[in-house]
Write a protein that holds these residues in place. Sequence first.
Motif, PDB file in Angstrom:
ATOM      1  N   ALA A  27     -11.073 -33.068  22.614  1.00 28.45           N
ATOM      2  CA  ALA A  27     -11.544 -33.534  21.250  1.00 28.45           C
ATOM      3  C   ALA A  27     -10.777 -34.665  20.970  1.00 28.45           C
ATOM      4  N   LEU A  28     -11.639 -35.888  20.737  1.00 25.22           N
ATOM      5  CA  LEU A  28     -11.052 -37.052  20.481  1.00 25.22           C
ATOM      6  C   LEU A  28      -9.998 -37.671  21.229  1.00 25.22           C
ATOM      7  N   LEU A  29     -10.133 -37.233  22.616  1.00 30.80           N
ATOM      8  CA  LEU A  29      -8.979 -37.823  23.447  1.00 30.80           C
ATOM      9  C   LEU A  29      -9.558 -39.137  24.272  1.00 30.80           C
ATOM     10  N   VAL A  30      -8.986 -40.105  24.178  1.00 30.80           N
ATOM     11  CA  VAL A  30      -9.367 -41.366  25.027  1.00 30.80           C
ATOM     12  C   VAL A  30      -8.279 -41.686  26.024  1.00 30.80           C
ATOM     13  N   VAL A  61     -18.776 -38.787  27.141  1.00 33.26           N
ATOM     14  CA  VAL A  61     -18.204 -39.367  28.115  1.00 33.26           C
ATOM     15  C   VAL A  61     -18.492 -40.855  28.112  1.00 33.26           C
ATOM     16  N   THR A  62     -17.462 -41.813  27.978  1.00 33.84           N
ATOM     17  CA  THR A  62     -17.490 -43.070  28.057  1.00 33.84           C
ATOM     18  C   THR A  62     -16.951 -43.769  29.324  1.00 33.84           C
ATOM     19  N   ILE A  63     -17.664 -44.586  29.999  1.00 33.80           N
ATOM     20  CA  ILE A  63     -17.425 -45.178  31.346  1.00 33.80           C
ATOM     21  C   ILE A  63     -17.160 -46.731  31.223  1.00 33.80           C
ATOM     22  N   GLY A  64     -16.246 -47.507  31.363  1.00 38.00           N
ATOM     23  CA  GLY A  64     -16.355 -48.776  31.144  1.00 38.00           C
ATOM     24  C   GLY A  64     -15.033 -49.358  31.720  1.00 38.00           C
ATOM     25  N   ASP A  65     -14.643 -50.536  31.256  1.00 40.32           N
ATOM     26  CA  ASP A  65     -13.424 -51.241  31.655  1.00 40.32           C
ATOM     27  C   ASP A  65     -12.260 -51.322  30.770  1.00 40.32           C
ATOM     28  N   SER A  66     -11.472 -52.478  30.589  1.00 39.19           N
ATOM     29  CA  SER A  66     -10.367 -52.411  29.851  1.00 39.19           C
ATOM     30  C   SER A  66     -10.513 -52.625  28.452  1.00 39.19           C
ATOM     31  N   LEU A  67     -11.610 -53.200  27.966  1.00 44.59           N
ATOM     32  CA  LEU A  67     -12.212 -53.603  26.769  1.00 44.59           C
ATOM     33  C   LEU A  67     -12.578 -51.982  26.102  1.00 44.59           C
ATOM     34  N   MET A  68     -13.215 -51.180  27.019  1.00 42.93           N
ATOM     35  CA  MET A  68     -13.279 -49.923  26.559  1.00 42.93           C
ATOM     36  C   MET A  68     -12.018 -48.923  26.355  1.00 42.93           C
ATOM     37  N   SER A  69     -11.136 -49.273  27.266  1.00 42.99           N
ATOM     38  CA  SER A  69      -9.840 -48.337  27.233  1.00 42.99           C
ATOM     39  C   SER A  69      -8.710 -48.957  26.267  1.00 42.99           C
ATOM     40  N   LEU A  73      -2.928 -52.083  23.588  1.00 44.87           N
ATOM     41  CA  LEU A  73      -3.067 -51.552  22.090  1.00 44.87           C
ATOM     42  C   LEU A  73      -2.359 -49.948  22.369  1.00 44.87           C
ATOM     43  N   ASP A  74      -2.275 -49.750  20.890  1.00 44.41           N
ATOM     44  CA  ASP A  74      -1.544 -48.076  21.095  1.00 44.41           C
ATOM     45  C   ASP A  74      -2.630 -47.147  21.185  1.00 44.41           C
ATOM     46  N   LEU A  75      -2.540 -45.925  21.843  1.00 45.41           N
ATOM     47  CA  LEU A  75      -3.731 -45.142  22.208  1.00 45.41           C
ATOM     48  C   LEU A  75      -4.176 -44.541  20.764  1.00 45.41           C
ATOM     49  N   GLY A  76      -5.601 -44.709  20.855  1.00 45.40           N
ATOM     50  CA  GLY A  76      -6.037 -44.466  19.779  1.00 45.40           C
ATOM     51  C   GLY A  76      -6.812 -45.571  18.974  1.00 45.40           C
ATOM     52  N   GLN A  77      -6.475 -46.823  19.681  1.00 49.91           N
ATOM     53  CA  GLN A  77      -7.006 -48.138  18.863  1.00 49.91           C
ATOM     54  C   GLN A  77      -8.332 -48.792  19.594  1.00 49.91           C
ATOM     55  N   ALA A  78      -8.640 -47.968  20.832  1.00 49.87           N
ATOM     56  CA  ALA A  78      -9.892 -48.320  21.601  1.00 49.87           C
ATOM     57  C   ALA A  78     -11.088 -48.046  20.667  1.00 49.87           C
ATOM     58  N   ALA A  95     -12.663 -44.819  31.093  1.00 50.63           N
ATOM     59  CA  ALA A  95     -12.429 -46.335  31.254  1.00 50.63           C
ATOM     60  C   ALA A  95     -11.120 -46.855  31.792  1.00 50.63           C
ATOM     61  N   CYS A  96     -11.243 -47.964  32.662  1.00 50.62           N
ATOM     62  CA  CYS A  96     -10.047 -48.156  33.552  1.00 50.62           C
ATOM     63  C   CYS A  96     -10.165 -49.667  33.526  1.00 50.62           C
ATOM     64  N   GLY A  97      -9.198 -50.529  33.309  1.00 51.78           N
ATOM     65  CA  GLY A  97      -8.752 -51.924  33.695  1.00 51.78           C
ATOM     66  C   GLY A  97      -9.282 -52.141  35.061  1.00 51.78           C
TER      67      GLY A  97
END
Length: 241
Positions: A27-30, A61-69, A73-78, A95-97
């Motif tokens: 839940a709410l884990l990015v 589920v989201t799949i993307g690049d560093s803009l998405m990850s 920034l701190d975890l939770g700011q994406a 997401a992965c850079g």
Amino acid sequence: MARPRAGRRLPSRLAFSLSAGAVLVTALLVTACSPTPAPVFSAPSPTPAASSHGAHRLRVVTIGDSLMSGYGLDLGQAWPTLVSNKAHVSMTSLACGGMGFVVSGDCGTPYSGLVPALAALQPDIVIVESSSNDFGEDPEDVRAQTLTTVEEMRDAAPGARIIGLSTIWNDETDTPDEVGSTSDDLSIAVTLVGGTFIDVGQPLAGHPDWMQDDDVHPTARGQEAIAQTGLGKLSDAGVPG
């Protein structure tokens, strides 16, 4: 001088496991992958996913690049985390850079390498975004890989609604032609599998103060702008719902 591609060769923070069944919805884990010679992921611990009313939370589920990850920034700011907090959904970001439909990023794989994780998660909604990391690659290859990967996503999670999002550029008001071509490729691919494509526009355009010093990755304020725009566009398309 051309600007560096979003997320390419830049370190991310956390890791997943691509082995089927090893990834658990949280839940709410990015989270995002850390650079390794090959994709080596670890499964996060599950946390309660029920809403305040005890009803089933939509699993996204989201799949993307560093803009998405949320690189830098701190975890939770994406933006996926920000959207999940407002929409009250269970969100897992793969997401992965440096990643794209063709280009392998810090996780050592393009988007197609995340399909086994998607199969293990079996979400209600898959949100995938085309990436500027694929700029400069052979256009035919990008188009073909986009079609193939989206088809693989559909096969891996047949019960999920697939949502495609257009490519986001930086603060420049003039966008490269590849923004349109990569977005069009994803639009066609998503439509062919019965999904929905959403053009989110360029929420960072004209706001250099929303960019980090590398002028590639958005600040926390820039992530908020993407989240606000994305949430509105998703709502207009009936997502979540």
